[in-house]
Design a protein around this motif. Structure first.
Motif, PDB file in Angstrom:
ATOM      1  N   THR A  56      -9.169   4.526   0.085  1.00  0.00           N
ATOM      2  CA  THR A  56      -8.099   4.687   1.084  1.00  0.00           C
ATOM      3  C   THR A  56      -7.451   3.364   1.488  1.00  0.00           C
ATOM      4  O   THR A  56      -6.617   3.336   2.384  1.00  0.00           O
ATOM      5  N   GLU A  58      -5.143   1.425   0.099  1.00  0.00           N
ATOM      6  CA  GLU A  58      -3.685   1.390  -0.013  1.00  0.00           C
ATOM      7  C   GLU A  58      -3.040   2.214   1.098  1.00  0.00           C
ATOM      8  O   GLU A  58      -2.062   1.789   1.705  1.00  0.00           O
ATOM      9  N   GLU A  59      -3.602   3.367   1.376  1.00  0.00           N
ATOM     10  CA  GLU A  59      -3.090   4.229   2.443  1.00  0.00           C
ATOM     11  C   GLU A  59      -3.145   3.512   3.790  1.00  0.00           C
ATOM     12  O   GLU A  59      -2.202   3.553   4.565  1.00  0.00           O
ATOM     13  N   LYS A  60      -4.242   2.833   4.073  1.00  0.00           N
ATOM     14  CA  LYS A  60      -4.387   2.085   5.326  1.00  0.00           C
ATOM     15  C   LYS A  60      -3.352   0.970   5.414  1.00  0.00           C
ATOM     16  O   LYS A  60      -2.769   0.735   6.454  1.00  0.00           O
TER      17      LYS A  60
END
Length: 67
Positions: A56, A58-60
């Protein structure tokens, strides 16, 4: 390293967990540096926790850039 007192837990298990958490924290820091995130320390503090899923990252980072 099984010479620690029982009340502290299983040394091998604790060492494995510590190594896992260290790798996670290292993944977060490396990602922040690679992506030129301006404040690596703040990003790491806001992103890392013991159960963190590195998938996660990249999402963060995207969420943080939008805010």
């Amino acid at each position: 390293m099984s010479d620690s007192p029982e009340e502290y837990g299983m040394a091998d298990t604790l060492n494995e967990e510590l190594a896992r958490q260290l790798r996670l924290a290292n993944d977060v820091v490396s990602y922040a540096i690679k992506e030129n995130i301006p404040n690596v320390v703040t990003f790491t503090k806001e992103t890392y926790y013991p159960g963190f899923d590195p998938a996660t990252l990249e999402e963060k980072a995207i969420f943080r850039r939008k805010n």
